[in-house]
Motif scaffolding. Structure first.
Motif, PDB file in Angstrom:
ATOM      1  N   GLU A  14      48.561  60.739  57.944  1.00  0.00           N
ATOM      2  CA  GLU A  14      48.983  61.964  58.631  1.00  0.00           C
ATOM      3  C   GLU A  14      48.248  62.121  59.961  1.00  0.00           C
ATOM      4  O   GLU A  14      48.833  62.548  60.960  1.00  0.00           O
ATOM      5  CB  GLU A  14      48.719  63.175  57.742  1.00  0.00           C
ATOM      6  N   ARG A  17      49.682  59.273  62.461  1.00  0.00           N
ATOM      7  CA  ARG A  17      51.129  59.397  62.692  1.00  0.00           C
ATOM      8  C   ARG A  17      51.458  60.595  63.579  1.00  0.00           C
ATOM      9  O   ARG A  17      52.473  60.602  64.265  1.00  0.00           O
ATOM     10  CB  ARG A  17      51.875  59.495  61.364  1.00  0.00           C
ATOM     11  N   ASN A  18      50.591  61.601  63.603  1.00  0.00           N
ATOM     12  CA  ASN A  18      50.816  62.781  64.432  1.00  0.00           C
ATOM     13  C   ASN A  18      50.304  62.608  65.863  1.00  0.00           C
ATOM     14  O   ASN A  18      50.440  63.531  66.672  1.00  0.00           O
ATOM     15  CB  ASN A  18      50.166  64.011  63.795  1.00  0.00           C
ATOM     16  N   LYS A  24      55.655  58.061  63.862  1.00  0.00           N
ATOM     17  CA  LYS A  24      56.111  58.698  62.614  1.00  0.00           C
ATOM     18  C   LYS A  24      56.556  57.682  61.573  1.00  0.00           C
ATOM     19  O   LYS A  24      56.204  57.781  60.409  1.00  0.00           O
ATOM     20  CB  LYS A  24      57.251  59.685  62.895  1.00  0.00           C
TER      21      LYS A  24
END
Length: 167
Positions: A14, A17-18, A24
């Motif tokens: 998380e 990926r952010n 994503k």
């Protein structure tokens, strides 16, 4: 820990990926190269983890963006004053010039207060009596110097300056 980065990717999906919309659905395998932004986030997390572990051992790590602009020897024995571009003045006993594995071209300074971590003077130095050290350069030569100091039981302060500010 050869698998550490890959394991970090799995544990921190998380988080990385952010960082960017294109991450994503990104799939990174154990042998793949990751985008620099993701690897930089990994290195940042290692630094933060290291700072926390050092704090538990009562070792302080301070990061300051500054460039050493001038070095002056003082009248007191074994005192050198470093001036920085942000007005900070630091007094140390020795300077270690970590500018790579070649011997630095500072003959006069090297004979008294500053030395290469690969020089005979560095290896012969009694580090137990030294309280403050400034290291100019923060690459692999710095790592070599700090490892040697720790093996020799050094307990004083180490002030490391990165020439590129990329620590």
């Amino acid at each position: 820990q050869p698998e550490d980065f890959y394991n970090w990717l799995g544990d921190n999906g998380e988080r990385w990926r952010n960082l960017h919309p294109s991450f994503k659905d990104l799939d990174i395998g154990p042998q793949d190269f990751a985008p620099r932004m993701i690897y930089a986030e990994y290195l940042h997390s290692l630094l933060e983890d290291t700072k926390q572990r050092l704090a538990l051992k009562n070792i302080q790590l301070h990061l300051l963006l500054a460039r050493v602009t001038r070095i002056e020897t003082r009248e007191q024995p074994n005192i050198v004053q470093l001036h920085t571009d942000v007005g900070l003045q630091l007094f140390v006993n020795k300077i270690i010039l970590c500018t790579g594995n070649a011997t630095p071209n500072h003959a006069d300074l090297a004979n008294s207060h500053a030395m290469s971590p690969y020089s005979e003077n560095f290896l012969k130095q009694d580090w137990s009596s030294i309280k403050d050290i400034a290291i100019l350069g923060s690459g692999l030569s710095m790592v070599d110097a700090i490892q040697y100091l720790l093996i020799k039981g050094y307990k004083g302060h180490i002030h490391a300056f990165s020439r590129q500010g990329l620590i």
